[in-house]
Design a protein around this motif. Structure first.
Motif, PDB file in Angstrom:
ATOM      1  N   MET A  32     -19.902   5.387  -6.469  1.00 24.20           N
ATOM      2  CA  MET A  32     -20.325   4.054  -6.894  1.00 24.20           C
ATOM      3  C   MET A  32     -20.097   3.860  -8.395  1.00 24.20           C
ATOM      4  O   MET A  32     -19.873   2.759  -8.862  1.00 24.20           O
ATOM      5  N   GLN A  33     -20.158   4.940  -9.179  1.00 24.26           N
ATOM      6  CA  GLN A  33     -19.979   4.842 -10.624  1.00 24.26           C
ATOM      7  C   GLN A  33     -18.511   4.931 -11.049  1.00 24.26           C
ATOM      8  O   GLN A  33     -18.144   4.451 -12.112  1.00 24.26           O
ATOM      9  N   ASN A  34     -17.708   5.566 -10.244  1.00 29.62           N
ATOM     10  CA  ASN A  34     -16.321   5.788 -10.626  1.00 29.62           C
ATOM     11  C   ASN A  34     -15.482   5.832  -9.355  1.00 29.62           C
ATOM     12  O   ASN A  34     -15.797   6.543  -8.425  1.00 29.62           O
ATOM     13  N   GLY A  35     -14.427   5.054  -9.313  1.00 28.38           N
ATOM     14  CA  GLY A  35     -13.611   5.072  -8.107  1.00 28.38           C
ATOM     15  C   GLY A  35     -12.333   4.285  -8.258  1.00 28.38           C
ATOM     16  O   GLY A  35     -11.983   3.809  -9.338  1.00 28.38           O
ATOM     17  N   HIS A  36     -11.686   4.132  -7.155  1.00 30.98           N
ATOM     18  CA  HIS A  36     -10.372   3.486  -7.109  1.00 30.98           C
ATOM     19  C   HIS A  36     -10.254   2.774  -5.766  1.00 30.98           C
ATOM     20  O   HIS A  36     -10.740   3.260  -4.748  1.00 30.98           O
ATOM     21  N   TYR A  37      -9.609   1.621  -5.766  1.00 29.78           N
ATOM     22  CA  TYR A  37      -9.400   0.867  -4.530  1.00 29.78           C
ATOM     23  C   TYR A  37      -7.931   0.923  -4.125  1.00 29.78           C
ATOM     24  O   TYR A  37      -7.043   0.827  -4.967  1.00 29.78           O
ATOM     25  N   THR A  38      -7.705   1.077  -2.827  1.00 31.05           N
ATOM     26  CA  THR A  38      -6.379   0.915  -2.248  1.00 31.05           C
ATOM     27  C   THR A  38      -6.519  -0.063  -1.087  1.00 31.05           C
ATOM     28  O   THR A  38      -7.628  -0.477  -0.754  1.00 31.05           O
ATOM     29  N   ALA A  39      -5.415  -0.414  -0.490  1.00 24.51           N
ATOM     30  CA  ALA A  39      -5.469  -1.359   0.626  1.00 24.51           C
ATOM     31  C   ALA A  39      -4.412  -1.029   1.654  1.00 24.51           C
ATOM     32  O   ALA A  39      -3.356  -0.469   1.344  1.00 24.51           O
ATOM     33  N   TYR A  40      -4.726  -1.391   2.889  1.00 25.90           N
ATOM     34  CA  TYR A  40      -3.744  -1.393   3.968  1.00 25.90           C
ATOM     35  C   TYR A  40      -3.515  -2.845   4.333  1.00 25.90           C
ATOM     36  O   TYR A  40      -4.472  -3.618   4.465  1.00 25.90           O
ATOM     37  N   ILE A  41      -2.262  -3.224   4.477  1.00 27.75           N
ATOM     38  CA  ILE A  41      -1.945  -4.599   4.891  1.00 27.75           C
ATOM     39  C   ILE A  41      -0.982  -4.551   6.069  1.00 27.75           C
ATOM     40  O   ILE A  41      -0.179  -3.627   6.199  1.00 27.75           O
ATOM     41  N   ARG A  42      -1.107  -5.551   6.930  1.00 23.61           N
ATOM     42  CA  ARG A  42      -0.211  -5.644   8.086  1.00 23.61           C
ATOM     43  C   ARG A  42       0.731  -6.815   7.882  1.00 23.61           C
ATOM     44  O   ARG A  42       0.326  -7.913   7.537  1.00 23.61           O
ATOM     45  N   ARG A  43       2.001  -6.545   8.053  1.00 24.16           N
ATOM     46  CA  ARG A  43       3.019  -7.595   8.031  1.00 24.16           C
ATOM     47  C   ARG A  43       3.756  -7.505   9.350  1.00 24.16           C
ATOM     48  O   ARG A  43       4.400  -6.492   9.633  1.00 24.16           O
ATOM     49  N   HIS A  44       3.624  -8.552  10.162  1.00 28.16           N
ATOM     50  CA  HIS A  44       4.125  -8.558  11.530  1.00 28.16           C
ATOM     51  C   HIS A  44       3.476  -7.393  12.278  1.00 28.16           C
ATOM     52  O   HIS A  44       2.268  -7.334  12.350  1.00 28.16           O
ATOM     53  N   ALA A  45       4.240  -6.451  12.773  1.00 25.61           N
ATOM     54  CA  ALA A  45       3.643  -5.349  13.542  1.00 25.61           C
ATOM     55  C   ALA A  45       3.544  -4.061  12.729  1.00 25.61           C
ATOM     56  O   ALA A  45       3.145  -3.040  13.258  1.00 25.61           O
ATOM     57  N   SER A  46       3.890  -4.099  11.440  1.00 22.32           N
ATOM     58  CA  SER A  46       3.918  -2.892  10.617  1.00 22.32           C
ATOM     59  C   SER A  46       2.778  -2.879   9.604  1.00 22.32           C
ATOM     60  O   SER A  46       2.412  -3.913   9.051  1.00 22.32           O
ATOM     61  N   ASP A  51      -1.168   1.043  -3.210  1.00 17.16           N
ATOM     62  CA  ASP A  51      -1.923   1.811  -4.204  1.00 17.16           C
ATOM     63  C   ASP A  51      -1.302   1.532  -5.566  1.00 17.16           C
ATOM     64  O   ASP A  51      -0.251   2.078  -5.905  1.00 17.16           O
ATOM     65  N   ASP A  52      -1.934   0.652  -6.338  1.00 16.08           N
ATOM     66  CA  ASP A  52      -1.422   0.198  -7.633  1.00 16.08           C
ATOM     67  C   ASP A  52       0.005  -0.346  -7.451  1.00 16.08           C
ATOM     68  O   ASP A  52       0.195  -1.291  -6.719  1.00 16.08           O
ATOM     69  N   ALA A  53       1.004   0.266  -8.067  1.00 16.58           N
ATOM     70  CA  ALA A  53       2.372  -0.247  -7.990  1.00 16.58           C
ATOM     71  C   ALA A  53       3.150   0.318  -6.811  1.00 16.58           C
ATOM     72  O   ALA A  53       4.330   0.030  -6.644  1.00 16.58           O
ATOM     73  N   SER A  54       2.516   1.099  -5.971  1.00 16.71           N
ATOM     74  CA  SER A  54       3.183   1.765  -4.858  1.00 16.71           C
ATOM     75  C   SER A  54       2.819   1.106  -3.525  1.00 16.71           C
ATOM     76  O   SER A  54       1.648   0.899  -3.232  1.00 16.71           O
ATOM     77  N   VAL A  55       3.837   0.792  -2.735  1.00 16.33           N
ATOM     78  CA  VAL A  55       3.641   0.279  -1.373  1.00 16.33           C
ATOM     79  C   VAL A  55       4.495   1.138  -0.453  1.00 16.33           C
ATOM     80  O   VAL A  55       5.715   1.207  -0.614  1.00 16.33           O
ATOM     81  N   THR A  56       3.823   1.810   0.499  1.00 11.82           N
ATOM     82  CA  THR A  56       4.534   2.705   1.405  1.00 11.82           C
ATOM     83  C   THR A  56       4.154   2.390   2.847  1.00 11.82           C
ATOM     84  O   THR A  56       3.041   1.912   3.116  1.00 11.82           O
ATOM     85  N   PRO A  57       5.053   2.654   3.798  1.00 12.54           N
ATOM     86  CA  PRO A  57       4.704   2.452   5.209  1.00 12.54           C
ATOM     87  C   PRO A  57       3.513   3.319   5.602  1.00 12.54           C
ATOM     88  O   PRO A  57       3.355   4.435   5.097  1.00 12.54           O
ATOM     89  N   ALA A  58       2.679   2.805   6.486  1.00 12.36           N
ATOM     90  CA  ALA A  58       1.505   3.541   6.965  1.00 12.36           C
ATOM     91  C   ALA A  58       1.536   3.607   8.484  1.00 12.36           C
ATOM     92  O   ALA A  58       1.981   2.671   9.145  1.00 12.36           O
ATOM     93  N   THR A  59       1.050   4.704   9.012  1.00 11.38           N
ATOM     94  CA  THR A  59       0.988   4.851  10.466  1.00 11.38           C
ATOM     95  C   THR A  59      -0.286   4.181  10.988  1.00 11.38           C
ATOM     96  O   THR A  59      -1.289   4.089  10.267  1.00 11.38           O
ATOM     97  N   PRO A  60      -0.264   3.723  12.233  1.00 14.81           N
ATOM     98  CA  PRO A  60      -1.490   3.179  12.825  1.00 14.81           C
ATOM     99  C   PRO A  60      -2.643   4.194  12.792  1.00 14.81           C
ATOM    100  O   PRO A  60      -3.798   3.825  12.592  1.00 14.81           O
TER     101      PRO A  60
END
Length: 79
Positions: A32-46, A51-60
């Motif tokens: 809660m005092q120190n951390g980092h956020y990342t995200a998963y996003i879906r585009r069509h079926a993928s 993570d910051d400037a990096s976008v990589t494919p993710a598995t289901p």
């Protein structure tokens, strides 16, 4: 009774008017005092991991096993 049918006064719910599709997940790493956020996003079926400037494919499997902080849905009308 559970075996004799629905309880007295129960009515079948009305047909759904909307469906909700998951399209994004925010994930918090750290404390809660120190951390980092990342995200998963879906585009069509993928799915993709952001993570910051990096976008990589993710598995289901990676998406299902993440520790979600926020979930983002898009509402669609049922036709």
């Amino acid at each position: 009774s559970l075996l004799g049918g629905p309880p007295t006064g129960w009515r079948r719910p009305a047909a759904a008017e909307h469906l909700y599709d998951l399209f994004g997940i925010a994930v918090h790493h750290g404390t809660m005092q120190n951390g980092h956020y990342t995200a998963y996003i879906r585009r069509h079926a993928s799915w993709f991991h952001c993570d910051d400037a990096s976008v990589t494919p993710a598995t289901p499997k990676a998406v299902r096993s993440c520790k979600a902080y926020l979930l983002f849905y898009i509402r669609k009308a049922v036709s």
